[in-house]
Scaffold this motif. Structure first.
Motif, PDB file in Angstrom:
ATOM      1  N   ALA A 176       0.808  -1.221   0.000  1.00 44.51           N
ATOM      2  CA  ALA A 176       0.000   0.000   0.000  1.00 44.51           C
ATOM      3  C   ALA A 176       0.841   1.271   0.000  1.00 44.51           C
ATOM      4  O   ALA A 176       0.286   2.373  -0.045  1.00 44.51           O
ATOM      5  CB  ALA A 176      -0.929   0.004   1.219  1.00 44.51           C
ATOM      6  N   GLU A 177       2.173   1.123   0.023  1.00 43.64           N
ATOM      7  CA  GLU A 177       3.020   2.297   0.232  1.00 43.64           C
ATOM      8  C   GLU A 177       3.810   2.723  -1.000  1.00 43.64           C
ATOM      9  O   GLU A 177       4.202   3.887  -1.101  1.00 43.64           O
ATOM     10  CB  GLU A 177       4.018   2.033   1.376  1.00 43.64           C
ATOM     11  CG  GLU A 177       3.397   1.501   2.655  1.00 43.64           C
ATOM     12  CD  GLU A 177       2.393   2.455   3.280  1.00 43.64           C
ATOM     13  OE1 GLU A 177       2.389   3.654   2.933  1.00 43.64           O
ATOM     14  OE2 GLU A 177       1.588   2.004   4.120  1.00 43.64           O
ATOM     15  N   VAL A 178       4.099   1.812  -1.923  1.00 39.73           N
ATOM     16  CA  VAL A 178       4.969   2.137  -3.056  1.00 39.73           C
ATOM     17  C   VAL A 178       4.228   1.926  -4.375  1.00 39.73           C
ATOM     18  O   VAL A 178       3.179   1.288  -4.428  1.00 39.73           O
ATOM     19  CB  VAL A 178       6.261   1.282  -3.029  1.00 39.73           C
ATOM     20  CG1 VAL A 178       7.055   1.560  -1.755  1.00 39.73           C
ATOM     21  CG2 VAL A 178       5.956  -0.207  -3.156  1.00 39.73           C
ATOM     22  N   GLY A 179       4.816   2.460  -5.443  1.00 42.25           N
ATOM     23  CA  GLY A 179       4.178   2.343  -6.746  1.00 42.25           C
ATOM     24  C   GLY A 179       4.491   1.052  -7.469  1.00 42.25           C
ATOM     25  O   GLY A 179       3.770   0.662  -8.387  1.00 42.25           O
ATOM     26  N   GLY A 180       5.581   0.386  -7.092  1.00 48.89           N
ATOM     27  CA  GLY A 180       5.971  -0.852  -7.745  1.00 48.89           C
ATOM     28  C   GLY A 180       7.144  -1.481  -7.032  1.00 48.89           C
ATOM     29  O   GLY A 180       7.690  -0.916  -6.068  1.00 48.89           O
ATOM     30  N   LEU A 181       7.548  -2.646  -7.497  1.00 43.58           N
ATOM     31  CA  LEU A 181       8.647  -3.396  -6.894  1.00 43.58           C
ATOM     32  C   LEU A 181       9.702  -3.684  -7.949  1.00 43.58           C
ATOM     33  O   LEU A 181       9.380  -4.015  -9.088  1.00 43.58           O
ATOM     34  CB  LEU A 181       8.151  -4.717  -6.310  1.00 43.58           C
ATOM     35  CG  LEU A 181       7.077  -4.635  -5.229  1.00 43.58           C
ATOM     36  CD1 LEU A 181       6.601  -6.045  -4.872  1.00 43.58           C
ATOM     37  CD2 LEU A 181       7.603  -3.914  -3.989  1.00 43.58           C
ATOM     38  N   LYS A 182      10.964  -3.567  -7.550  1.00 43.42           N
ATOM     39  CA  LYS A 182      12.077  -3.891  -8.428  1.00 43.42           C
ATOM     40  C   LYS A 182      12.756  -5.172  -7.951  1.00 43.42           C
ATOM     41  O   LYS A 182      13.125  -5.290  -6.782  1.00 43.42           O
ATOM     42  CB  LYS A 182      13.119  -2.772  -8.454  1.00 43.42           C
ATOM     43  CG  LYS A 182      14.299  -3.067  -9.397  1.00 43.42           C
ATOM     44  CD  LYS A 182      15.391  -2.025  -9.285  1.00 43.42           C
ATOM     45  CE  LYS A 182      16.362  -2.322  -8.170  1.00 43.42           C
ATOM     46  NZ  LYS A 182      17.341  -3.389  -8.502  1.00 43.42           N
ATOM     47  N   PHE A 183      12.912  -6.114  -8.863  1.00 43.66           N
ATOM     48  CA  PHE A 183      13.647  -7.341  -8.578  1.00 43.66           C
ATOM     49  C   PHE A 183      14.857  -7.400  -9.504  1.00 43.66           C
ATOM     50  O   PHE A 183      14.725  -7.309 -10.730  1.00 43.66           O
ATOM     51  CB  PHE A 183      12.762  -8.568  -8.795  1.00 43.66           C
ATOM     52  CG  PHE A 183      11.633  -8.664  -7.824  1.00 43.66           C
ATOM     53  CD1 PHE A 183      11.820  -9.221  -6.570  1.00 43.66           C
ATOM     54  CD2 PHE A 183      10.380  -8.175  -8.161  1.00 43.66           C
ATOM     55  CE1 PHE A 183      10.778  -9.303  -5.666  1.00 43.66           C
ATOM     56  CE2 PHE A 183       9.326  -8.250  -7.258  1.00 43.66           C
ATOM     57  CZ  PHE A 183       9.529  -8.818  -6.003  1.00 43.66           C
ATOM     58  N   GLY A 184      16.030  -7.551  -8.899  1.00 44.67           N
ATOM     59  CA  GLY A 184      17.260  -7.559  -9.665  1.00 44.67           C
ATOM     60  C   GLY A 184      17.896  -8.923  -9.728  1.00 44.67           C
ATOM     61  O   GLY A 184      17.282  -9.962  -9.459  1.00 44.67           O
TER      62      GLY A 184
ATOM     63  N   ASP B  14      11.291   0.106  10.374  1.00 43.31           N
ATOM     64  CA  ASP B  14       9.895  -0.073   9.976  1.00 43.31           C
ATOM     65  C   ASP B  14       9.787   0.274   8.492  1.00 43.31           C
ATOM     66  O   ASP B  14       9.520   1.426   8.134  1.00 43.31           O
ATOM     67  CB  ASP B  14       9.003   0.842  10.819  1.00 43.31           C
ATOM     68  CG  ASP B  14       7.514   0.641  10.563  1.00 43.31           C
ATOM     69  OD1 ASP B  14       7.157   0.088   9.500  1.00 43.31           O
ATOM     70  OD2 ASP B  14       6.710   1.058  11.419  1.00 43.31           O
ATOM     71  N   PRO B  15      10.004  -0.702   7.583  1.00 43.42           N
ATOM     72  CA  PRO B  15      10.005  -0.389   6.150  1.00 43.42           C
ATOM     73  C   PRO B  15       8.738   0.297   5.639  1.00 43.42           C
ATOM     74  O   PRO B  15       8.838   1.268   4.880  1.00 43.42           O
ATOM     75  CB  PRO B  15      10.234  -1.753   5.501  1.00 43.42           C
ATOM     76  CG  PRO B  15      11.032  -2.508   6.508  1.00 43.42           C
ATOM     77  CD  PRO B  15      10.436  -2.098   7.829  1.00 43.42           C
ATOM     78  N   PRO B  16       7.529  -0.154   6.022  1.00 44.67           N
ATOM     79  CA  PRO B  16       6.347   0.554   5.522  1.00 44.67           C
ATOM     80  C   PRO B  16       6.314   2.021   5.948  1.00 44.67           C
ATOM     81  O   PRO B  16       5.943   2.895   5.154  1.00 44.67           O
ATOM     82  CB  PRO B  16       5.176  -0.230   6.126  1.00 44.67           C
ATOM     83  CG  PRO B  16       5.734  -1.589   6.379  1.00 44.67           C
ATOM     84  CD  PRO B  16       7.148  -1.364   6.779  1.00 44.67           C
ATOM     85  N   ALA B  17       6.710   2.293   7.188  1.00 48.54           N
ATOM     86  CA  ALA B  17       6.723   3.674   7.656  1.00 48.54           C
ATOM     87  C   ALA B  17       7.756   4.499   6.898  1.00 48.54           C
ATOM     88  O   ALA B  17       7.508   5.668   6.560  1.00 48.54           O
ATOM     89  CB  ALA B  17       7.006   3.716   9.157  1.00 48.54           C
ATOM     90  N   ALA B  18       8.913   3.904   6.621  1.00 50.38           N
ATOM     91  CA  ALA B  18       9.943   4.617   5.864  1.00 50.38           C
ATOM     92  C   ALA B  18       9.457   4.928   4.456  1.00 50.38           C
ATOM     93  O   ALA B  18       9.641   6.045   3.948  1.00 50.38           O
ATOM     94  CB  ALA B  18      11.218   3.783   5.818  1.00 50.38           C
ATOM     95  N   ALA B  19       8.827   3.951   3.802  1.00 53.04           N
ATOM     96  CA  ALA B  19       8.294   4.175   2.462  1.00 53.04           C
ATOM     97  C   ALA B  19       7.194   5.232   2.480  1.00 53.04           C
ATOM     98  O   ALA B  19       7.143   6.114   1.612  1.00 53.04           O
ATOM     99  CB  ALA B  19       7.751   2.867   1.893  1.00 53.04           C
ATOM    100  N   ARG B  20       6.346   5.163   3.481  1.00 54.30           N
ATOM    101  CA  ARG B  20       5.245   6.125   3.584  1.00 54.30           C
ATOM    102  C   ARG B  20       5.770   7.543   3.741  1.00 54.30           C
ATOM    103  O   ARG B  20       5.275   8.485   3.104  1.00 54.30           O
ATOM    104  CB  ARG B  20       4.351   5.753   4.771  1.00 54.30           C
ATOM    105  CG  ARG B  20       3.041   6.512   4.843  1.00 54.30           C
ATOM    106  CD  ARG B  20       2.204   6.010   6.022  1.00 54.30           C
ATOM    107  NE  ARG B  20       2.129   4.554   6.032  1.00 54.30           N
ATOM    108  CZ  ARG B  20       2.574   3.775   7.026  1.00 54.30           C
ATOM    109  NH1 ARG B  20       3.102   4.320   8.114  1.00 54.30           N
ATOM    110  NH2 ARG B  20       2.466   2.471   6.955  1.00 54.30           N
TER     111      ARG B  20
END
Length: 237
Positions: free
Chosen positions: A30-38, A221-227
């Motif tokens: 719910a926090e980011v626009g997309g995910l990057k997989f490398g 807290d990754p979601p909080a950091a992204a938010r």
């Protein structure tokens, strides 16, 4: 291909453990626009792992393909057919024939095709590094040269350092997508990135998509950091 929302942040899921990657991705849904997989994740878990951890978000498949044209075209077709990524990276230094082969392979998927994004100069490299491996150009000159080549070959956009955003936007026009790693909020450290910028400055300068990894994924807290990052971007978006 899933269309991007107005959230420009792709979070880099750069880890090889599928369980932790899946949990992290779910927490960020719910926090980011997309995910990057490398490459690290893909080498450990393959396409099935990307499907499992992708959470139905727009997917940036950052494989930095660099090989003979036929091989790169085959890799683009295979990835697009199974994973329907929004973006796939290739190395601009692979040359015109390779770039055109990647574009043609993607075009076969019509409106839902992945966008081909050319890597110009890795953000871990500075001018001294480029000289050491034999390049006669500084990072800005080389990034512009490679981006112009990619544009001429029909590529959709480029990966560039934050410090080349303005230069590449001027050289390649408003429709050429700029995907920008080396993004570090003002309260974070640069790690192994040498050419960095805050998210707000990069977006205001003309970036289309921001790739952010450790400032989110290594946070307590990754979601909080992204938010917090995405909320700070809203006035500029």
């Amino acid at each position: 291909m899933l269309q991007m929302t107005n959230n420009p942040v792709f979070c880099a899921i750069d880890r090889d453990d599928i369980a932790s990657a899946r949990a992290l991705a779910a927490s960020l849904r719910a926090e980011v626009g997309g995910l990057k997989f490398g490459k690290e994740f893909f080498a450990a878990n393959g396409p099935a792992g990307v499907e499992e951890a992708g959470q139905g978000l727009p997917l940036f498949l950052d494989l930095k393909l660099h090989d003979i044209p036929n091989t790169v075209a085959g890799a683009v077709r295979a990835a697009a057919a199974r994973l329907r990524p929004t973006l796939i990276t290739v190395h601009a230094s692979g040359g015109p024939a390779m770039l055109r082969a990647a574009v043609e392979a993607a075009a076969a998927f019509g409106p839902s095709r992945p966008r081909i994004i050319a890597v110009t100069v890795l953000t871990s490299l500075d001018d001294a590094d480029l000289k050491a491996v034999g390049f006669a150009f500084d990072s800005g000159d080389l990034a512009e040269r490679l981006a112009r080549l990619a544009l001429d070959c029909g590529v959709d956009g480029a990966v560039c350092s934050p410090h080349e955003i303005g230069r590449l936007r001027g050289a390649c026009g408003p429709d050429f997508k700029l995907v920008v790693p080396g993004i570090r909020p003002s309260n974070s450290i640069a790690d192994d990135q040498k050419r960095v910028m805050t998210p707000e400055a990069a977006l205001a300068g003309g970036a289309d998509y921001l790739v952010i990894g450790r400032p989110i994924t290594a946070a307590e807290d990754p979601p909080a950091a992204a938010r917090a990052i995405c909320q700070a971007l809203r006035p500029a978006a």
